[in-house]
Design an enzyme around this catalytic site. Structure first.
Site, short mmCIF file in Angstrom:
data_model
loop_
_atom_site.label_atom_id
_atom_site.label_comp_id
_atom_site.label_asym_id
_atom_site.label_seq_id
_atom_site.Cartn_x
_atom_site.Cartn_y
_atom_site.Cartn_z
N LYS A 21 32.20 34.44 36.27
CA LYS A 21 31.83 34.64 37.67
C LYS A 21 32.09 33.33 38.41
O LYS A 21 31.45 32.32 38.17
CB LYS A 21 30.36 35.04 37.81
CG LYS A 21 29.96 35.34 39.26
CD LYS A 21 28.52 35.79 39.36
CE LYS A 21 28.13 36.10 40.79
NZ LYS A 21 26.72 36.51 40.92
N LYS B 15 34.64 38.28 37.76
CA LYS B 15 34.32 38.46 39.18
C LYS B 15 34.64 37.18 39.94
O LYS B 15 34.21 36.11 39.52
CB LYS B 15 32.83 38.80 39.34
CG LYS B 15 32.41 39.08 40.79
CD LYS B 15 30.93 39.39 40.87
CE LYS B 15 30.53 39.69 42.31
NZ LYS B 15 29.08 39.93 42.45
#
Length: 343
Positions: free
Chosen positions: A210, A264
């Site tokens: 992330k 992500k």
């Protein structure tokens, strides 16, 4: 060079390759489908949904077509997802600012918005999978994913809260816990807490790679943390210039007990997704972030591109890069399009 010379060269190449013409398989829709390497299906999709207190729905201004839904509205969305063959919905709360505090205490309330929604969905649509985030940013007054001491994010103290939050969410009906906080060691601790609570079947999809990204802005609007965020998240989310670090993060999360991992954002990090799937051989998911959604919608609404075609192209790119599945706000739209295409 004349057209005749080009034709002669082309024939020589065709002869040398045994008569192969690469375009032959592209000439009809049926032949393109016949040899298509990657297929996008409704079962590849996870639908992120924003839930709010009260009745009705509220549009998210920076995400055209996306709404904050009531608990009842989320139940209706779950029914729609099940009908369309979407296997999982992911719940994200819009917490009343009056309920936010420095420690994110609402995260540990068994009757908070996410837990009430999960219970309602499981009662009405038991066949749908539910994913809930383990993170404190929807609940903190400072907008960060963990506890703070001044301007410093406290890793281990935050993990203790995330463990308790994960158990509460799983007890409410979450099938998948998604640690999105990026604290070190949280996957092992959450796995241990779930097992100790007798929740051994609850899965973990770790937000392993992330990145500290500019593509999260509309999401933060949707959950109400954008205006509250103090500083940035670069001390715990990944530097977008790094790739090898993502492999180390994912490998560590797998070793700690993650069943699945996530990259992500998705689109700007297809190289990361591809490397993780090829080198670690683990189910990997991509999150098509709110910023990616907003870009496509804005361009489509201005007539700058064909939105429907762009959506399918991008989601297929995730599959081509190796994604087992994709979190996308376009999930119901895509699932309906796939159903219509299948006849």
């Amino acid at each position: 060079m004349s057209q005749r010379d080009v034709s002669d060269i082309s024939r020589q190449i065709v002869d040398a390759t045994g008569g192969l013409r690469m375009r032959r398989l592209r000439q009809a829709e049926w032949s393109r489908r016949l040899v298509r390497e990657n297929q996008l299906r409704s079962s590849d999709l996870i639908w992120p949904i924003f839930v709010k207190d009260g009745d009705g729905a509220e549009p998210v201004a920076s995400m055209p077509g996306v709404e904050r839904r009531s608990v009842a509205g989320c139940v209706d969305a779950a029914r729609q997802a099940a009908d369309l063959g979407i296997p999982v919905i992911a719940l994200f709360p819009f917490t009343d600012p009056a309920l936010r505090d420095e420690t994110g205490s609402q995260a540990l309330n068994p009757d908070n918005l996410v837990c009430r929604t999960a219970r309602a969905i499981k009662k009405a649509v038991p066949e749908i999978g539910i994913m809930c985030d383990a993170a404190l940013d929807p609940y903190t007054s400072h907008g960060h994913d963990g506890l703070m001491d001044g301007e410093r994010i406290l890793n281990d103290e935050s993990v203790e809260v995330l463990m308790r939050q994960s158990v509460i969410q799983a007890e409410a009906g979450a099938d998948i816990i998604g640690p999105s906080d990026m604290m070190d060691g949280r996957v092992a601790c959450i796995r241990s807490a779930l097992d100790d609570a007798g929740l051994r079947d609850t899965m973990i999809m770790a937000y392993s790679a992330k990145y500290a990204s500019a593509f999260y802005g509309p999401f933060r609007d949707a959950v109400g943390s954008n205006a509250m965020l103090k500083g940035d998240k670069r001390t715990y989310q990944m530097d977008f210039a790094n790739a090898n670090e993502a492999l180390r993060e994912a490998a560590q999360d797998i070793a700690e007990g993650a069943d699945m991992i996530m990259v992500k954002p998705g689109l700007a990090y297809l190289d990361i997704l591809s490397r993780i799937t090829q080198e670690l051989n683990v189910p990997a998911f991509a999150y098509q972030t709110s910023g990616e959604y907003a870009m496509i919608m804005a361009a489509a609404q201005n007539g700058w591109l064909d939105g429907d075609k762009a959506i399918l192209e991008v989601l297929t790119a995730y599959k081509r890069a190796g994604a087992s599945g994709i979190l996308s706000y376009f999930a119901p739209k895509v699932a309906m399009a796939l159903r219509e295409a299948a006849g």
